[in-house]
Design a protein around this motif. Structure first.
Motif, PDB file in Angstrom:
ATOM      1  N   ASP A   1       0.818  -1.213   0.000  1.00 36.42           N
ATOM      2  CA  ASP A   1       0.000   0.000   0.000  1.00 36.42           C
ATOM      3  C   ASP A   1       0.857   1.270   0.000  1.00 36.42           C
ATOM      4  OD1 ASP A   1       1.006   0.127   2.592  1.00 36.42           O
ATOM      5  OD2 ASP A   1      -0.939  -0.033   3.586  1.00 36.42           O
ATOM      6  N   GLY A   2       2.180   1.124  -0.141  1.00 40.48           N
ATOM      7  CA  GLY A   2       3.065   2.288  -0.206  1.00 40.48           C
ATOM      8  C   GLY A   2       3.589   2.765   1.135  1.00 40.48           C
ATOM      9  N   GLN A   3       3.102   2.218   2.229  1.00 43.30           N
ATOM     10  CA  GLN A   3       3.566   2.608   3.554  1.00 43.30           C
ATOM     11  C   GLN A   3       4.925   1.967   3.841  1.00 43.30           C
ATOM     12  OE1 GLN A   3       1.968   4.875   5.596  1.00 43.30           O
ATOM     13  NE2 GLN A   3       0.812   5.117   3.690  1.00 43.30           N
ATOM     14  N   PRO A   4       5.739   2.595   4.707  1.00 40.92           N
ATOM     15  CA  PRO A   4       7.046   2.012   5.032  1.00 40.92           C
ATOM     16  C   PRO A   4       6.913   0.601   5.611  1.00 40.92           C
ATOM     17  CG  PRO A   4       6.898   4.256   5.850  1.00 40.92           C
ATOM     18  CD  PRO A   4       5.521   3.880   5.371  1.00 40.92           C
ATOM     19  N   LEU A   5       7.845  -0.258   5.231  1.00 44.26           N
ATOM     20  CA  LEU A   5       7.877  -1.636   5.708  1.00 44.26           C
ATOM     21  C   LEU A   5       9.054  -1.778   6.658  1.00 44.26           C
ATOM     22  CD1 LEU A   5       6.813  -4.633   5.256  1.00 44.26           C
ATOM     23  CD2 LEU A   5       8.758  -4.841   3.706  1.00 44.26           C
ATOM     24  N   VAL A   6       8.794  -2.299   7.857  1.00 39.95           N
ATOM     25  CA  VAL A   6       9.869  -2.582   8.811  1.00 39.95           C
ATOM     26  C   VAL A   6      10.050  -4.089   8.881  1.00 39.95           C
ATOM     27  CG1 VAL A   6       9.511  -0.466  10.161  1.00 39.95           C
ATOM     28  CG2 VAL A   6       8.281  -2.556  10.782  1.00 39.95           C
ATOM     29  N   ALA A   7      11.189  -4.511   9.406  1.00 41.82           N
ATOM     30  CA  ALA A   7      11.512  -5.940   9.440  1.00 41.82           C
ATOM     31  C   ALA A   7      10.418  -6.764  10.108  1.00 41.82           C
ATOM     32  CB  ALA A   7      12.850  -6.153  10.140  1.00 41.82           C
ATOM     33  N   ALA A   8       9.842  -6.252  11.178  1.00 44.72           N
ATOM     34  CA  ALA A   8       8.815  -7.007  11.906  1.00 44.72           C
ATOM     35  C   ALA A   8       7.567  -7.250  11.062  1.00 44.72           C
ATOM     36  CB  ALA A   8       8.434  -6.272  13.187  1.00 44.72           C
ATOM     37  N   ASP A   9       7.402  -6.479   9.983  1.00 45.58           N
ATOM     38  CA  ASP A   9       6.241  -6.648   9.098  1.00 45.58           C
ATOM     39  C   ASP A   9       6.506  -7.634   7.968  1.00 45.58           C
ATOM     40  OD1 ASP A   9       4.866  -4.707  10.556  1.00 45.58           O
ATOM     41  OD2 ASP A   9       5.474  -3.079   9.212  1.00 45.58           O
ATOM     42  N   SER A  10       7.651  -8.304   8.004  1.00 47.52           N
ATOM     43  CA  SER A  10       7.977  -9.234   6.927  1.00 47.52           C
ATOM     44  C   SER A  10       8.499 -10.542   7.502  1.00 47.52           C
ATOM     45  CB  SER A  10       9.031  -8.616   5.997  1.00 47.52           C
ATOM     46  OG  SER A  10      10.270  -8.519   6.664  1.00 47.52           O
ATOM     47  N   CYS A  11       8.510 -11.566   6.666  1.00 48.01           N
ATOM     48  CA  CYS A  11       9.111 -12.849   7.041  1.00 48.01           C
ATOM     49  C   CYS A  11       9.559 -13.545   5.773  1.00 48.01           C
ATOM     50  CB  CYS A  11       8.139 -13.721   7.831  1.00 48.01           C
ATOM     51  SG  CYS A  11       6.725 -14.294   6.881  1.00 48.01           S
ATOM     52  N   VAL A  12      10.485 -14.450   5.920  1.00 47.95           N
ATOM     53  CA  VAL A  12      10.990 -15.231   4.795  1.00 47.95           C
ATOM     54  C   VAL A  12      10.270 -16.568   4.785  1.00 47.95           C
ATOM     55  CG1 VAL A  12      13.031 -16.386   3.836  1.00 47.95           C
ATOM     56  CG2 VAL A  12      13.252 -14.124   4.881  1.00 47.95           C
ATOM     57  N   ILE A  13       9.768 -16.940   3.650  1.00 44.88           N
ATOM     58  CA  ILE A  13       9.164 -18.256   3.498  1.00 44.88           C
ATOM     59  C   ILE A  13      10.256 -19.164   2.958  1.00 44.88           C
ATOM     60  CG2 ILE A  13       7.396 -19.632   2.334  1.00 44.88           C
ATOM     61  CD1 ILE A  13       5.710 -17.035   2.214  1.00 44.88           C
ATOM     62  N   LYS A  14      10.757 -20.029   3.831  1.00 45.29           N
ATOM     63  CA  LYS A  14      11.862 -20.910   3.465  1.00 45.29           C
ATOM     64  C   LYS A  14      11.340 -22.166   2.805  1.00 45.29           C
ATOM     65  CE  LYS A  14      14.890 -18.987   6.851  1.00 45.29           C
ATOM     66  NZ  LYS A  14      16.083 -19.175   7.614  1.00 45.29           N
ATOM     67  N   LEU A  15      12.185 -22.737   1.961  1.00 44.22           N
ATOM     68  CA  LEU A  15      11.826 -23.995   1.316  1.00 44.22           C
ATOM     69  C   LEU A  15      11.906 -25.127   2.317  1.00 44.22           C
ATOM     70  CD1 LEU A  15      13.854 -23.633  -2.007  1.00 44.22           C
ATOM     71  CD2 LEU A  15      11.435 -23.193  -1.631  1.00 44.22           C
ATOM     72  N   PRO A  16      11.092 -26.132   2.166  1.00 44.88           N
ATOM     73  CA  PRO A  16      11.207 -27.300   3.037  1.00 44.88           C
ATOM     74  C   PRO A  16      12.597 -27.916   2.883  1.00 44.88           C
ATOM     75  CG  PRO A  16       9.219 -27.419   1.707  1.00 44.88           C
ATOM     76  CD  PRO A  16      10.004 -26.259   1.212  1.00 44.88           C
ATOM     77  N   ALA A  17      13.122 -28.480   3.936  1.00 39.05           N
ATOM     78  CA  ALA A  17      14.477 -29.043   3.938  1.00 39.05           C
ATOM     79  C   ALA A  17      14.698 -30.044   2.816  1.00 39.05           C
ATOM     80  CB  ALA A  17      14.791 -29.668   5.277  1.00 39.05           C
TER      81      ALA A  17
END
Length: 157
Positions: free
Chosen positions: A133-149
């Protein structure tokens, strides 16, 4: 000396990028290339780097498609090192590092170089990731979706 682990087959984009440009000399060579340095001797003078290390890093950056050696623009027997499109695409990374350094590594009144817009002479605006939506993104607002092992490394045939 122990060889460092390569990450060129890692599913992590950061790990792969660090393999190519994470070395301090590579980043400083790229910085200088953005600043208009083109010749081996000019890189060496700017960085104070040993010739063998500079030759190694320039070769690695060429192999990675970040720099390209071309005939010297002045027609001499030398060659120029110029950024490729892939190299030019590193500009936001250098801007982010510069802005972090300005914010975290200098006292408020300590002099430092400034990146400015060529046409206006005004400092570059602070780079920030933004949400959809154009608002600033901070680290706490994101996550990495990792591949299954089990699928983290693609099968090699």
């Amino acid at each position: 000396m122990a060889r460092r682990k390569r990450h060129d087959d890692s599913p992590c984009p950061v790990a792969r990028a660090v393999d190519l440009v994470g070395d301090r000399w590579c980043l400083l060579i790229i910085r200088d290339a953005f600043d208009g340095v083109r010749r081996f001797g000019a890189f060496q003078a700017s960085l104070g780097i040993a010739r063998n290390i500079l030759a190694d890093r320039l070769r690695a950056l060429e192999q990675a498609g970040i720099l390209q050696a071309v005939p010297a623009s002045d027609g001499s027997a030398y060659q120029d090192y110029v950024l490729t499109a892939r190299g030019e695409s590193l500009f936001p990374l250098l801007v982010a590092m510069r802005q972090w350094g300005e914010e975290q590594l200098f006292a408020g009144n300590e002099a430092h170089s400034t990146l400015v817009e060529r046409s206006s002479g005004k400092p570059i605006a602070r780079m920030l990731p933004t949400r959809g939506d154009g608002q600033p993104l901070v680290a706490a607002d994101s996550c990495v979706i990792k591949l299954p092992a089990t699928t983290a490394s693609p099968a090699k045939s």
